[in-house]
Motif scaffolding. Structure first.
Motif, PDB file in Angstrom:
ATOM      1  N   ASP A  52       1.073  -1.453  -0.199  1.00  0.00           N
ATOM      2  CA  ASP A  52      -0.208  -0.085   0.078  1.00  0.00           C
ATOM      3  C   ASP A  52       1.199   1.277  -0.196  1.00  0.00           C
ATOM      4  OD1 ASP A  52      -2.607  -1.318  -0.107  1.00  0.00           O
ATOM      5  OD2 ASP A  52      -2.552  -1.566   2.336  1.00  0.00           O
ATOM      6  N   ASN A  53       2.010   1.365   0.352  1.00  0.00           N
ATOM      7  CA  ASN A  53       2.825   2.648   1.191  1.00  0.00           C
ATOM      8  C   ASN A  53       3.905   2.963  -0.571  1.00  0.00           C
ATOM      9  OD1 ASN A  53       2.452   3.039   3.494  1.00  0.00           O
ATOM     10  ND2 ASN A  53       3.961   1.751   4.076  1.00  0.00           N
ATOM     11  N   ARG A  54       3.827   2.024  -1.286  1.00  0.00           N
ATOM     12  CA  ARG A  54       4.747   1.902  -2.691  1.00  0.00           C
ATOM     13  C   ARG A  54       3.345   2.212  -3.739  1.00  0.00           C
ATOM     14  NH1 ARG A  54       5.188  -0.567  -7.434  1.00  0.00           N
ATOM     15  NH2 ARG A  54       7.367  -0.697  -7.874  1.00  0.00           N
ATOM     16  N   ASP A  55       2.329   2.298  -3.284  1.00  0.00           N
ATOM     17  CA  ASP A  55       1.048   1.866  -4.419  1.00  0.00           C
ATOM     18  C   ASP A  55       1.202   4.396  -4.344  1.00  0.00           C
ATOM     19  OD1 ASP A  55       1.157  -0.396  -4.948  1.00  0.00           O
ATOM     20  OD2 ASP A  55      -0.645  -1.209  -4.406  1.00  0.00           O
ATOM     21  N   ARG A  56       1.208   4.438  -3.228  1.00  0.00           N
ATOM     22  CA  ARG A  56       0.738   5.382  -2.405  1.00  0.00           C
ATOM     23  C   ARG A  56       1.850   6.766  -3.395  1.00  0.00           C
ATOM     24  NH1 ARG A  56      -1.293   4.014   2.159  1.00  0.00           N
ATOM     25  NH2 ARG A  56       0.929   5.309   3.752  1.00  0.00           N
ATOM     26  N   VAL A  57       3.033   5.754  -3.142  1.00  0.00           N
ATOM     27  CA  VAL A  57       4.219   6.680  -3.205  1.00  0.00           C
ATOM     28  C   VAL A  57       4.687   6.368  -5.086  1.00  0.00           C
ATOM     29  CG1 VAL A  57       6.787   6.714  -3.425  1.00  0.00           C
ATOM     30  CG2 VAL A  57       5.548   6.039  -1.519  1.00  0.00           C
ATOM     31  N   LEU A  58       3.494   5.935  -5.668  1.00  0.00           N
ATOM     32  CA  LEU A  58       3.909   5.686  -6.772  1.00  0.00           C
ATOM     33  C   LEU A  58       3.134   6.783  -7.450  1.00  0.00           C
ATOM     34  CD1 LEU A  58       4.711   1.964  -8.213  1.00  0.00           C
ATOM     35  CD2 LEU A  58       5.687   4.272  -8.438  1.00  0.00           C
ATOM     36  N   GLU A  59       1.092   6.182  -6.746  1.00  0.00           N
ATOM     37  CA  GLU A  59       0.490   7.438  -7.156  1.00  0.00           C
ATOM     38  C   GLU A  59       1.090   8.764  -6.886  1.00  0.00           C
ATOM     39  OE1 GLU A  59      -3.964   8.492  -6.622  1.00  0.00           O
ATOM     40  OE2 GLU A  59      -3.163   6.370  -5.190  1.00  0.00           O
ATOM     41  N   ALA A  60       1.556   9.206  -5.838  1.00  0.00           N
ATOM     42  CA  ALA A  60       1.918  10.681  -6.195  1.00  0.00           C
ATOM     43  C   ALA A  60       2.941  11.052  -6.659  1.00  0.00           C
ATOM     44  CB  ALA A  60       2.395  10.829  -4.886  1.00  0.00           C
ATOM     45  N   ALA A  61       3.895  10.186  -7.331  1.00  0.00           N
ATOM     46  CA  ALA A  61       4.626  10.484  -7.928  1.00  0.00           C
ATOM     47  C   ALA A  61       4.543  10.775  -9.123  1.00  0.00           C
ATOM     48  CB  ALA A  61       6.022   9.095  -8.190  1.00  0.00           C
ATOM     49  N   ARG A  62       3.448   9.675 -10.045  1.00  0.00           N
ATOM     50  CA  ARG A  62       3.229  10.255 -11.036  1.00  0.00           C
ATOM     51  C   ARG A  62       2.150  11.876 -10.951  1.00  0.00           C
ATOM     52  NH1 ARG A  62       0.906   4.627 -10.458  1.00  0.00           N
ATOM     53  NH2 ARG A  62       2.202   2.677 -11.729  1.00  0.00           N
ATOM     54  N   GLU A  63       1.318  11.655 -10.107  1.00  0.00           N
ATOM     55  CA  GLU A  63       0.569  13.061 -10.513  1.00  0.00           C
ATOM     56  C   GLU A  63       1.464  13.909  -9.923  1.00  0.00           C
ATOM     57  OE1 GLU A  63      -1.871  13.055  -6.980  1.00  0.00           O
ATOM     58  OE2 GLU A  63      -3.422  11.087  -7.695  1.00  0.00           O
ATOM     59  N   LEU A  64       2.272  14.554  -9.423  1.00  0.00           N
ATOM     60  CA  LEU A  64       3.490  15.376  -8.908  1.00  0.00           C
ATOM     61  C   LEU A  64       4.680  15.987 -10.736  1.00  0.00           C
ATOM     62  CD1 LEU A  64       4.222  15.297  -5.482  1.00  0.00           C
ATOM     63  CD2 LEU A  64       3.043  17.106  -6.781  1.00  0.00           C
ATOM     64  N   PHE A  65       5.084  14.606 -10.759  1.00  0.00           N
ATOM     65  CA  PHE A  65       5.327  14.541 -12.254  1.00  0.00           C
ATOM     66  C   PHE A  65       5.171  15.204 -13.293  1.00  0.00           C
ATOM     67  CE2 PHE A  65       8.681  11.057 -10.216  1.00  0.00           C
ATOM     68  CZ  PHE A  65       9.193  12.131  -9.867  1.00  0.00           C
TER      69      PHE A  65
END
Length: 217
Positions: free
Chosen positions: A8-21
């Protein structure tokens, strides 16, 4: 296999990174990504030891889509039609995420260019040579011109995704008309060597396409 909380932590990090990038490009600090994902910096770095590792994971879908675009375009028996499909598709990927071109060209100091990116560029280069030889692509085109077009497209309107996509489709159409071989086309200024600056180990890629252009004159 990751535990459910770690996943779940990994998925949240990836989602946040995709949005910000996608919104701001690749300069977003890792700590800001951690805050958006609601995890601590230590958790982020445990999942992704470097920012490049996070970039690679965040843009995995776009890279796969780009590879599919290139594969399908190069398989088209009509090289101009195949090149048009690649340019239109890549411009749309670029409009969907402002970090796409940066991710495609991102190579940390001291790290060799990933093989899959080298293969993509070589494939597009070959397609461009075929299009020049067929008389469809202007003979003074170099592969750097495609990179230049994608870099310029990062300035498309950002008000909404629909606006960016509409602008991207128009921009791709205008660029293709500029790339098309016509008897009325005037000479271009000297090419901007962008590929060597971004991917130093590919410094002869543009020269190869340029040599083909010279033969086509």
């Amino acid at each position: 296999m990751l535990r459910s909380d770690a996943r779940d932590n990994r998925d949240r990090v990836l989602e946040a990174a995709r949005e910000l990038f996608a919104d701001r490009g690749l300069d977003v600090p890792m700590r800001e990504i951690a805050r958006r994902a609601q995890v601590g910096p230590a958790t982020l770095y445990r999942r992704f030891a470097t920012k490049q590792a996070l970039i690679d994971a965040a843009f995995d879908a776009e890279m796969r889509a780009c590879a599919a675009l290139v594969r399908d375009g190069c398989a088209d028996p009509d090289p101009w039609r195949g090149l048009c499909a690649i340019i239109q598709g890549a411009t749309e990927l670029n409009a969907r995420s402002r970090g796409f071109v940066d991710a495609l060209s991102s190579v940390p100091d001291g790290v060799s260019v990933p093989d899959h990116r080298r293969v993509l560029l070589r494939s597009v280069e070959g397609l461009c040579r075929r299009a020049i030889d067929a008389g469809a692509l202007r003979p003074d085109f170099v592969l750097d011109d495609l990179v230049l077009m994608l870099l310029a497209a990062r300035g498309l309107p950002v008000a909404s995704l629909d606006a960016r996509l509409a602008a991207a489709h128009r921009f791709a159409g205008l660029a293709l008309e500029a790339f098309r071989a016509t008897s009325e086309a005037g000479p271009l200024p000297p090419p901007a060597r962008l590929i060597p600056a971004m991917l130093p180990s590919l410094d002869h890629t543009s020269a190869t396409t340029s040599q083909s252009a010279e033969r086509g004159r």
